[in-house]
Design an enzyme around this catalytic site. Sequence first.
Site, PDB file in Angstrom:
ATOM      1  N   ASP A  39     -57.542  12.892  -1.220  1.00 59.49           N
ATOM      2  CA  ASP A  39     -57.946  11.491  -1.085  1.00 59.49           C
ATOM      3  C   ASP A  39     -56.901  10.604  -0.427  1.00 59.49           C
ATOM      4  O   ASP A  39     -57.196   9.443  -0.104  1.00 59.49           O
ATOM      5  CB  ASP A  39     -58.328  10.918  -2.457  1.00 59.49           C
ATOM      6  CG  ASP A  39     -59.660  11.464  -2.938  1.00 59.49           C
ATOM      7  OD1 ASP A  39     -60.540  11.684  -2.094  1.00 59.49           O
ATOM      8  OD2 ASP A  39     -59.807  11.687  -4.155  1.00 59.49           O
ATOM      9  N   ASP A  76     -66.790  15.592   0.687  1.00 60.15           N
ATOM     10  CA  ASP A  76     -66.114  14.297   0.849  1.00 60.15           C
ATOM     11  C   ASP A  76     -64.847  14.417   1.701  1.00 60.15           C
ATOM     12  O   ASP A  76     -64.422  13.470   2.368  1.00 60.15           O
ATOM     13  CB  ASP A  76     -65.709  13.714  -0.514  1.00 60.15           C
ATOM     14  CG  ASP A  76     -66.684  13.982  -1.638  1.00 60.15           C
ATOM     15  OD1 ASP A  76     -67.362  15.022  -1.594  1.00 60.15           O
ATOM     16  OD2 ASP A  76     -66.760  13.168  -2.568  1.00 60.15           O
TER      17      ASP A  76
HETATM   18  N1  GLY Z   1     -65.204  11.102  -3.130  1.00 59.71           N
HETATM   19  C1  GLY Z   1     -65.847  10.867  -4.347  1.00 59.71           C
HETATM   20  C2  GLY Z   1     -67.217  10.307  -4.258  1.00 59.71           C
HETATM   21  O1  GLY Z   1     -67.855  10.247  -3.240  1.00 59.71           O
HETATM   22  O2  GLY Z   1     -67.703   9.923  -5.286  1.00 59.71           O
END
Ligand code: GLY
Length: 360
Positions: free
Chosen positions: A82, A144
């Site tokens: 992230d 993601d």
């Molecule tokens: N990256 C986490 C979500 O989309 O909730």
Amino acid sequence: RVFNVAAEQSLLLAEALGPEESPKAYEDGRLVKDTYQWWCSGFFPGVLWQIYEYTGEEQFKTLAERETAKVEPIKYVTDHHDVGFQINCCFGHQYRLTGDEHALDVLRTAAHSLTGEFTEVVGCIKSWPFVKEGFSWVYPVIIDNMMNLELLMVVGNMDDDMYLRHVAISHADKTMENHFRDDYTCCHLVDYVPETGEVSKKITVQGLADSSAWARGQAWALYGYTMMYQMTGDRKYLHHAQNIGDMIISRLPDDGIPYWDFNDPKIPDTYRDASAAAVMASAYIALDQVADNGKEYMTVAQKQIRTLASKEYLAEPGEIGGFILKHSVGNLPENVEIDVPLPYADYYFLEALLRINKML
Ligand code: GLY
């Protein structure tokens, strides 16, 4: 109209934050906060930068700098994907809009940190250093993660850094190979065997089922491959983004806002996800610029934006703690953040509007 609401709301939200706090959600009538470590810490500063970009008002630049500075320590994190979201969504705007050299240094450090969990054997960045309760995995890669590649490509292209580009391209290629089904929907998480690079399982964490199409996951995929085409010019990413985009269009409700998971049997009596709609809208506008059948993508994006800008989704000034959009879903299976305002919905909604504005 939306930027007026966004400006007023963001002043309210900024006022509610302590020196080490970042907004996470608005639930049960109260603002939920976290620190720079939460994966969403870059979005509110990114909202402020985008309001500054649109209005040119210095107060938003000052607030954006203040909120962006809070996120800086994350640039050293090497075991979590992230860092791409967190740094690029605020320091990326700071560098783009002000040319600030320190912001550029932060982007560079963060991009190299993001390669910390990349291995050549798997060909992907490992997304998470933890295992969630009730699951088992060894080398999890979630869809993601496509979004975090943007940081690698921004710095890789700017510095002509072959390694950063290699990591992003390898990750995108492997994900294209292993995350997608024949109908261009994707699963949430692919677990790899680190010693061999083989796939050990394909599951969901935030979606309805391992075989379902979790709406935000499909949105990350659409955005991620559109971005990879823009960054590399490689047409295989464009084709993939179009296939994902066409699949989503064929499954969207009339107003353009997806239900939280396309396969929920309770549809239409279940939750919409405004965050997925906002990410999709921004991606469709970008895709419209480069795709052969672009017109359809812009039509869908406009529909999504108009619905999000309607009374149903857009905050009235002063409500929902200073967030801009209502009705997003964070993690339904864990019963967390259901039908609430979330910072990434606001961030990608403003990004979509700015993208349209730049075309006028
Ligand atoms: N990256 C986490 C979500 O989309 O909730």
